[in-house]
Design a protein around this motif. Sequence first.
Motif, PDB file in Angstrom:
ATOM      1  N   UNK A 188      66.834  52.010  54.672  1.00  0.00           N
ATOM      2  CA  UNK A 188      67.994  52.811  55.067  1.00  0.00           C
ATOM      3  C   UNK A 188      69.049  51.997  55.808  1.00  0.00           C
ATOM      4  N   UNK A 189      68.619  51.043  56.624  1.00  0.00           N
ATOM      5  CA  UNK A 189      69.585  50.273  57.412  1.00  0.00           C
ATOM      6  C   UNK A 189      69.865  48.894  56.817  1.00  0.00           C
ATOM      7  N   UNK A 190      69.161  48.528  55.748  1.00  0.00           N
ATOM      8  CA  UNK A 190      69.332  47.197  55.161  1.00  0.00           C
ATOM      9  C   UNK A 190      70.674  47.079  54.447  1.00  0.00           C
ATOM     10  N   UNK A 191      71.302  45.903  54.481  1.00  0.00           N
ATOM     11  CA  UNK A 191      72.514  45.695  53.678  1.00  0.00           C
ATOM     12  C   UNK A 191      72.155  45.736  52.200  1.00  0.00           C
ATOM     13  N   UNK A 192      72.853  46.540  51.427  1.00  0.00           N
ATOM     14  CA  UNK A 192      72.467  46.733  50.028  1.00  0.00           C
ATOM     15  C   UNK A 192      72.732  45.497  49.170  1.00  0.00           C
ATOM     16  N   UNK A 193      73.870  44.845  49.406  1.00  0.00           N
ATOM     17  CA  UNK A 193      74.280  43.769  48.510  1.00  0.00           C
ATOM     18  C   UNK A 193      74.456  42.439  49.220  1.00  0.00           C
ATOM     19  N   UNK A 203      65.425  43.638  47.615  1.00  0.00           N
ATOM     20  CA  UNK A 203      64.525  43.276  46.524  1.00  0.00           C
ATOM     21  C   UNK A 203      63.092  43.151  47.028  1.00  0.00           C
ATOM     22  N   UNK A 204      62.921  42.553  48.211  1.00  0.00           N
ATOM     23  CA  UNK A 204      61.570  42.413  48.754  1.00  0.00           C
ATOM     24  C   UNK A 204      60.945  43.773  49.079  1.00  0.00           C
ATOM     25  N   UNK A 205      61.741  44.671  49.627  1.00  0.00           N
ATOM     26  CA  UNK A 205      61.226  46.015  49.929  1.00  0.00           C
ATOM     27  C   UNK A 205      60.847  46.729  48.631  1.00  0.00           C
ATOM     28  N   UNK A 206      61.681  46.584  47.608  1.00  0.00           N
ATOM     29  CA  UNK A 206      61.376  47.208  46.315  1.00  0.00           C
ATOM     30  C   UNK A 206      60.110  46.621  45.701  1.00  0.00           C
ATOM     31  N   UNK A 207      59.974  45.311  45.778  1.00  0.00           N
ATOM     32  CA  UNK A 207      58.793  44.670  45.185  1.00  0.00           C
ATOM     33  C   UNK A 207      57.501  45.150  45.852  1.00  0.00           C
ATOM     34  N   UNK A 208      57.570  45.369  47.154  1.00  0.00           N
ATOM     35  CA  UNK A 208      56.374  45.751  47.902  1.00  0.00           C
ATOM     36  C   UNK A 208      56.153  47.263  47.958  1.00  0.00           C
ATOM     37  N   UNK A 209      57.247  48.024  48.069  1.00  0.00           N
ATOM     38  CA  UNK A 209      57.114  49.455  48.349  1.00  0.00           C
ATOM     39  C   UNK A 209      57.950  50.331  47.412  1.00  0.00           C
ATOM     40  N   UNK A 210      58.375  49.787  46.290  1.00  0.00           N
ATOM     41  CA  UNK A 210      59.228  50.535  45.368  1.00  0.00           C
ATOM     42  C   UNK A 210      58.543  51.687  44.672  1.00  0.00           C
ATOM     43  N   UNK A 211      57.212  51.791  44.815  1.00  0.00           N
ATOM     44  CA  UNK A 211      56.501  52.920  44.222  1.00  0.00           C
ATOM     45  C   UNK A 211      56.475  54.137  45.144  1.00  0.00           C
ATOM     46  N   UNK A 212      57.179  54.026  46.281  1.00  0.00           N
ATOM     47  CA  UNK A 212      57.262  55.143  47.234  1.00  0.00           C
ATOM     48  C   UNK A 212      58.611  55.850  47.071  1.00  0.00           C
ATOM     49  N   UNK A 213      58.553  57.165  46.898  1.00  0.00           N
ATOM     50  CA  UNK A 213      59.773  57.929  46.611  1.00  0.00           C
ATOM     51  C   UNK A 213      60.823  57.785  47.702  1.00  0.00           C
ATOM     52  N   UNK A 215      61.519  55.329  49.645  1.00  0.00           N
ATOM     53  CA  UNK A 215      62.209  54.032  49.564  1.00  0.00           C
ATOM     54  C   UNK A 215      63.301  54.092  48.504  1.00  0.00           C
ATOM     55  N   UNK A 216      62.983  54.662  47.359  1.00  0.00           N
ATOM     56  CA  UNK A 216      63.973  54.792  46.284  1.00  0.00           C
ATOM     57  C   UNK A 216      65.085  55.761  46.667  1.00  0.00           C
ATOM     58  N   UNK A 217      64.730  56.803  47.417  1.00  0.00           N
ATOM     59  CA  UNK A 217      65.743  57.757  47.892  1.00  0.00           C
ATOM     60  C   UNK A 217      66.736  57.065  48.823  1.00  0.00           C
ATOM     61  N   UNK A 218      66.228  56.211  49.710  1.00  0.00           N
ATOM     62  CA  UNK A 218      67.107  55.494  50.632  1.00  0.00           C
ATOM     63  C   UNK A 218      68.070  54.591  49.879  1.00  0.00           C
ATOM     64  N   UNK A 219      67.593  53.926  48.831  1.00  0.00           N
ATOM     65  CA  UNK A 219      68.471  53.059  48.041  1.00  0.00           C
ATOM     66  C   UNK A 219      69.460  53.884  47.226  1.00  0.00           C
ATOM     67  N   UNK A 220      69.022  55.023  46.727  1.00  0.00           N
ATOM     68  CA  UNK A 220      69.933  55.906  45.982  1.00  0.00           C
ATOM     69  C   UNK A 220      71.092  56.362  46.866  1.00  0.00           C
ATOM     70  N   UNK A 254      60.128  51.769  39.618  1.00  0.00           N
ATOM     71  CA  UNK A 254      61.465  51.261  39.945  1.00  0.00           C
ATOM     72  C   UNK A 254      62.314  51.173  38.688  1.00  0.00           C
ATOM     73  N   UNK A 255      61.708  50.709  37.598  1.00  0.00           N
ATOM     74  CA  UNK A 255      62.421  50.605  36.325  1.00  0.00           C
ATOM     75  C   UNK A 255      62.914  51.968  35.853  1.00  0.00           C
ATOM     76  N   UNK A 256      62.034  52.968  35.898  1.00  0.00           N
ATOM     77  CA  UNK A 256      62.415  54.323  35.476  1.00  0.00           C
ATOM     78  C   UNK A 256      63.490  54.894  36.387  1.00  0.00           C
ATOM     79  N   UNK A 257      63.351  54.621  37.673  1.00  0.00           N
ATOM     80  CA  UNK A 257      64.349  55.088  38.647  1.00  0.00           C
ATOM     81  C   UNK A 257      65.713  54.467  38.350  1.00  0.00           C
ATOM     82  N   UNK A 258      65.734  53.167  38.036  1.00  0.00           N
ATOM     83  CA  UNK A 258      66.991  52.470  37.760  1.00  0.00           C
ATOM     84  C   UNK A 258      67.690  53.069  36.541  1.00  0.00           C
TER      85      UNK A 258
END
Length: 285
Positions: A188-193, A203-213, A215-220, A254-258
């Motif tokens: 939620x507080x990480x710089x996106x780009x 990318x590191x958060x996604x690689x480790x925890x991207x299977x958690x809804x 985490x994906x909601x925060x990026x969305x 993550x792929x399906x979410x993207x």
Amino acid sequence: IRTLTSNEAVAFLARLLSLPDSYETTLHMVSMQFLGGRDGENPRLEALFEKEAFKSIEKIHELIRNPHYTQVLYSLLANGKRDQLAKSVMEGIINHIVANQNVSINYNVEEILSVLLEKYFDVTWPVLANAMSSEEDESSQFYKLYWVLGGVLPYNKFSNIIFKKEHEQALLDWCAKKPDINAYRLMSIAPMQSGDNFSDIVIQILNLYGDRNFVLTALEEKLGSFASTGSALPIYDSRIRLTESLVNHQLPKVSAWAILQIEKLKQAREQTRKFEEELTIPGRI
């Protein structure tokens, strides 16, 4: 004070501080000595006010509105290395943010917080991390910190300090302690780009925890949050290209979410295109 020798000034101020309710008056008298973030001529003066800062730390929520107090506090932290004071001040500022009805802090507090995070990260990050790990969060503690730390802004100096490359391991170690909570809040507080790509920490958060809804909601939320002074279409185009980089991610979720996000962004872009075209129709305001 300026007519006294250094030792005489310290002795005079110490006597003044011994009087009831004299702290803020003394701060007013001495703040010019600390102007610019350093005194440099009288370490005894710094030692005296470091001691007083510890004694008054329980009143920081009220004192922090006093510019003389924040000037002296900033100077003490910026000049020299005062780990214990830094830890206490960080705790006080977090309590101030949580207790405050506004989700903002003034410039002087921003400067102190910047020093705390940049110069004393090893001491202050555990304090901040603990505050952000609250599970029940009945006082909206995390969300108040989220706004101050720039969760929805493309540029925020606190975010740039926290997410320095040398801090990444400490951040990921914190995520591992309570991944269901901490990974979401870190995203939620990480710089996106970083440039035209997702930032390394995202990318590191996604690689480790991207299977958690969550985490994906925060990026969305980050993908859909931006401001534009002109046409928003180029921003949508860049967000679509950015998200396309995750279509072949190692985690199927993550792929399906993207793929889903790309479709949402394209739909939002089309709605925005139509809206912008209507604004340019002659006769419309």
